[in-house]
Design an enzyme around this catalytic site. Sequence first.
Site, PDB file in Angstrom:
ATOM      1  N   ASP A 185       0.810  -1.221   0.000  1.00  0.00           N
ATOM      2  CA  ASP A 185       0.000   0.000   0.000  1.00  0.00           C
ATOM      3  C   ASP A 185       0.846   1.276   0.000  1.00  0.00           C
ATOM      4  O   ASP A 185       0.300   2.375   0.027  1.00  0.00           O
ATOM      5  CB  ASP A 185      -0.950   0.001   1.202  1.00  0.00           C
ATOM      6  CG  ASP A 185      -0.230  -0.158   2.533  1.00  0.00           C
ATOM      7  OD1 ASP A 185       0.884  -0.717   2.542  1.00  0.00           O
ATOM      8  OD2 ASP A 185      -0.777   0.285   3.553  1.00  0.00           O
ATOM      9  N   GLU A 195       9.777  -4.115  12.913  1.00  0.00           N
ATOM     10  CA  GLU A 195      11.010  -3.559  12.320  1.00  0.00           C
ATOM     11  C   GLU A 195      12.153  -3.659  13.322  1.00  0.00           C
ATOM     12  O   GLU A 195      13.247  -4.146  13.006  1.00  0.00           O
ATOM     13  CB  GLU A 195      10.833  -2.086  11.939  1.00  0.00           C
ATOM     14  CG  GLU A 195       9.781  -1.799  10.889  1.00  0.00           C
ATOM     15  CD  GLU A 195       8.361  -1.608  11.450  1.00  0.00           C
ATOM     16  OE1 GLU A 195       8.157  -1.901  12.662  1.00  0.00           O
ATOM     17  OE2 GLU A 195       7.478  -1.176  10.701  1.00  0.00           O
TER      18      GLU A 195
END
Length: 387
Positions: free
Chosen positions: A245, A328
């Site tokens: 996205d 992350e």
Amino acid sequence: MKMGVIALIGLFLVLYQYHLSTGVRFEQMNDFNGGGGGGSAEESPVLSQEDVERYVRTSKITEEMIKNAVRRVQETSGLSPDTASMLVQELVNHLHRNILEAAAENNSRRSRHEFARGNGTIVEQRQRAAVTLLAEPETVEPLYIITPTYRRPEQIPELTRMSHTLMLVKNVHWLVIEDATVATKQVTRLLERTGLKFDHLTAPMPEKYKQKKGAKPRGVSNRNRGLQWIRANATSGVFYFADDDNTYDIALFDEIRKTKTISMFPVGLCTKFGLSSPILRNGKFVGFYDGWIAGRKFPVDMAGFAVSVKFLLQRPNATMPFKAGYEEDGFLKSLAPFEPKEIEFLADNCTRVLAWHTQTKKNEPSAPLDMKLYGETNLVKLKLQIV
Ligand code: UGA
Ligand code: MN
């Protein structure tokens, strides 16, 4: 009328640039090789690897000139971006064709001459090297793009948009990994149409996380599947986690290629700060700017870093944790030994935003089609293409 003027400018540009590029190059080549006497192509030795590289570099510069010229015309005459990029593409293709033809012609002339002097084999070898280099102006290391995706109304449009970005990038291998047990047919078809190198894999989110209330570790099993693929199939190059996205500037991919260990760069539209980036003062790393630090050692967005394949392969235990919000950080920590001071800063020392955390608006699944009313119409085919 306007198109006519533009086409004329285009033609002029092609001829002018081509004249400039080939003219300069051939003179240069004769200069480099002129030591043995006479300056004509017939008498000068075969192109050296270095000459060919110079040749390729010059054509790259010419490409840049074409792009800039078209951009200037676009700015002054209000040319649409689509037409401008078509024009660039046409001119660049034309340029490449001309260069290739000229090189082939030049080579065959020279090879005939060399062959007569009994140097056939060396000539053939050099010629082959030259043609390979010219046919593939840049032999660059592969870029592995790991994209988690899942079936939803926005899936095909997102992947369409993203594929069109990747189609502009050299030597990309796209790993599209669906959070599903069965791969979506429409996705496979889309991937096949792109002409890109790709693998379409599946990696469903484990049930226990799916059942969990609140934030879920989205895209984690997909990314770990991507890492597994890389460990099994890749030996060099760089990989990058690119959610389906986001928006990516094509300049990002040339930046990422430079990664030797772990590189980082800014991401726009990210968190309440609208930005997530390493902070540099006088070129020195001093910390991270991100709207959500949350005790993370590496408070960065998924789209804000890239990793060298070799670096990953030296860390067989590196993996992404199923921990919402800490994916992350967890992954980067699993790449230890690695400290923030070792980060390679890209995008002109983190001064350019080349990736955007766009976040498409969610759409309700489409209402079922009334087959009594529409069963014999085009809507049946259309309904098959939407979710
Ligand atoms: C942000 C981060 O950019 C993600 O990397 C991180 O995984 C996520 O937050 C998180 O912490 O959960 P965000 O934009 O909020 O991402 O999430 P999505 O864009 O909805 O999902 C990230 C990626 O996973 C997308 O590529 C999406 O297609 C995929 N995804 C999402 C799945 O594969 N399965 C899902 O159920 C949801
Ligand atoms: Mn997202």
